[in-house]
Design an enzyme around this catalytic site. Structure first.
Site, PDB file in Angstrom:
ATOM      1  CE  LYS A 175      29.226 -28.719 -74.432  1.00 52.31           C
ATOM      2  NZ  LYS A 175      28.843 -27.409 -74.058  1.00 52.31           N
TER       3      LYS A 175
ATOM      4  CE  LYS B  48      23.511 -23.465 -77.218  1.00 47.95           C
ATOM      5  NZ  LYS B  48      22.587 -22.901 -76.235  1.00 47.95           N
TER       6      LYS B  48
ATOM      7  CE  LYS C 161      20.755 -30.517 -71.444  1.00 48.48           C
ATOM      8  NZ  LYS C 161      20.450 -29.118 -71.231  1.00 48.48           N
TER       9      LYS C 161
HETATM   10  P1  AMP Z   1      22.302 -26.691 -69.754  1.00 46.94           P
HETATM   11  O1  AMP Z   1      21.540 -27.936 -69.570  1.00 46.94           O
HETATM   12  O2  AMP Z   1      22.977 -26.535 -71.074  1.00 46.94           O
HETATM   13  O3  AMP Z   1      21.496 -25.503 -69.346  1.00 46.94           O
HETATM   14  O4  AMP Z   1      23.515 -26.776 -68.729  1.00 46.94           O
HETATM   15  C1  AMP Z   1      23.286 -26.798 -67.348  1.00 46.94           C
HETATM   16  C2  AMP Z   1      24.597 -26.804 -66.612  1.00 46.94           C
HETATM   17  O5  AMP Z   1      25.323 -28.006 -66.874  1.00 46.94           O
HETATM   18  C3  AMP Z   1      25.530 -25.657 -67.000  1.00 46.94           C
HETATM   19  O6  AMP Z   1      26.134 -25.149 -65.833  1.00 46.94           O
HETATM   20  C4  AMP Z   1      26.546 -26.322 -67.890  1.00 46.94           C
HETATM   21  O7  AMP Z   1      27.780 -25.659 -67.878  1.00 46.94           O
HETATM   22  C5  AMP Z   1      26.658 -27.705 -67.267  1.00 46.94           C
HETATM   23  N1  AMP Z   1      27.114 -28.724 -68.226  1.00 46.94           N
HETATM   24  C6  AMP Z   1      26.542 -29.050 -69.412  1.00 46.94           C
HETATM   25  N2  AMP Z   1      27.237 -30.033 -70.024  1.00 46.94           N
HETATM   26  C7  AMP Z   1      28.262 -30.354 -69.207  1.00 46.94           C
HETATM   27  C8  AMP Z   1      29.347 -31.313 -69.270  1.00 46.94           C
HETATM   28  N3  AMP Z   1      29.464 -32.150 -70.287  1.00 46.94           N
HETATM   29  N4  AMP Z   1      30.217 -31.341 -68.230  1.00 46.94           N
HETATM   30  C9  AMP Z   1      30.079 -30.517 -67.182  1.00 46.94           C
HETATM   31  N5  AMP Z   1      29.092 -29.604 -67.060  1.00 46.94           N
HETATM   32  C10 AMP Z   1      28.194 -29.509 -68.056  1.00 46.94           C
END
Ligand code: AMP
Ligand code: TRP
Length: 328
Positions: A195, A113, A198
């Site tokens: 991966k 980041k 967003k």
């Molecule tokens: P965040 O929106 O970054 O707070 O992520 C929310 C949850 O989604 C966390 O548990 C992340 O590890 C999971 N997550 C985010 N991106 C992915 C992905 N591409 N595959 C699987 N899990 C994900």
């Protein structure tokens, strides 16, 4: 009464995608009956990078709405907004004072980041994992269901808890991460070696939870495959493997069933059927989302109840911590 405690968090950003759903939210919904659950929209984590105030306000609401729409319910789970429970910031400060900077320098997510943010790297971004540790430790959490990218943060949380307990006596429960056996790392559609994320620039790479059916069809149609023909799970063929994995997660069929089903079929068939299966999964969620955000005050009332419940538990823990340190 003696159910184990689950805690997980999700950032208050728009564009929640299929990776967030399959890697995290879907498991939270499925696990919630077995545990005592806390699911938190981590708005204080979100402001570690610059945010427009009005957009942030809307996103907090959107993400909270999506959690309920996905099937998290008040009978089994406490859903709340992190900044509504002040204990999170307070404990983060106290944990800051026992966490060596060297531990944070090792965090791979910070490295990634901060490279992207370049000259806008805040102290908050560096400190992000300590706030996350505070979230988890306030609730005597046993299990933290997250995607693979959060494993290192949960391990750091354990280290911080251990250090505190060693210095001041047993206060914190040591949590374990729960990473789903399938879905912990959903890959991008156009770039299946990274991966799903967003980011705005790579819109076609991700299926967002609020995408319309036609958008979903168009994105999957464009997804990267390869020049082979056979439709088989094979990690070396990352594009097709990712499409099949998503298919597996949304249909809940076994890998054998899926390979049999697609034997002799084309990538076009795979893509068309995958798109319909994803739409079938997301449509009821979108419908509930529209209902519960359409009724004024409904979501807010649930979040107020959630914050009260979370606060009661968090304050008890925080008091213990203040006493141990000698601040009370
Ligand atoms: P965040 O929106 O970054 O707070 O992520 C929310 C949850 O989604 C966390 O548990 C992340 O590890 C999971 N997550 C985010 N991106 C992915 C992905 N591409 N595959 C699987 N899990 C994900
Ligand atoms: N860092 C997590 C993410 O980006 C969000 C998060 C904040 C979290 N606090 C948490 C996850 C506590 C699990 C437990 O996905």
């Amino acid at each position: 009464m003696d159910k184990k405690t689950v805690f997980s968090g999700i950032q208050a950003t728009s564009n929640q995608h299929l990776g967030n759903y399959l890697g995290a939210i879907k498991n939270w919904v499925e696990m919630q009956k077995q545990y005592d659950n806390y699911f938190c929209v981590v708005d204080l984590h979100t402001v570690t990078v610059p945010q427009d105030p009005d957009t942030l306000r809307a996103n907090i609401r959107e993400v909270a709405g999506l959690l309920f729409a996905a099937g998290i319910d008040e009978d089994n789970s406490t859903v709340f907004i992190q900044s509504h429970v002040k204990a999170h910031s307070e404990l983060a400060w106290l944990l800051n004072c026992i966490t060596p900077m060297g531990w944070l320098h090792r965090m791979t997510q910070f490295k990634e980041k901060s490279e992207k943010a370049k000259d806008e790297v805040s102290v908050g971004l560096f400190d992000y994992p300590v706030l996350q540790a505070a979230d988890i430790l306030l609730y005597d959490t046993n299990l933290v269901p997250v995607g693979e990218d959060q494993k290192q943060h949960v391990e750091l949380c354990r280290d911080i808890a251990q250090r505190f307990n060693y210095r001041y006596g047993e206060v914190f429960v040591l949590p374990d991460a729960y990473i789903p056996p399938v879905g912990g790392r959903v890959m991008g559609l156009s770039n299946p070696d990274k991966k799903m994320s967003k980011s705005e620039e790579k819109k076609d790479d991700s299926i967002f939870l609020l995408d319309a059916p036609d958008q979903i069809r168009a994105k999957i149609k464009k997804a990267t495959t390869d020049s082979h023909r056979e439709i088989k799970f094979d990690e070396k063929r990352s594009g097709v493997n990712n499409l099949l994995t998503i298919y597996q997660l949304v249909t809940e069929k076994t890998r054998d069933q899926i390979e049999d089903h697609f034997a002799g079929k084309s990538y076009k068939d795979l893509k068309e059927q995958l798109a319909e299966a994803v739409i079938e999964t997301l449509e009821p969620l979108q419908q509930r989302y529209r209902e519960l955000t359409g009724e004024k005050g409904y979501l807010e009332a649930m979040l107020n109840r959630g914050a009260k419940r979370a606060e009661a538990r968090a304050e008890t823990k925080l008091r213990q911590v203040y006493e141990k340190i000698g601040l009370r």
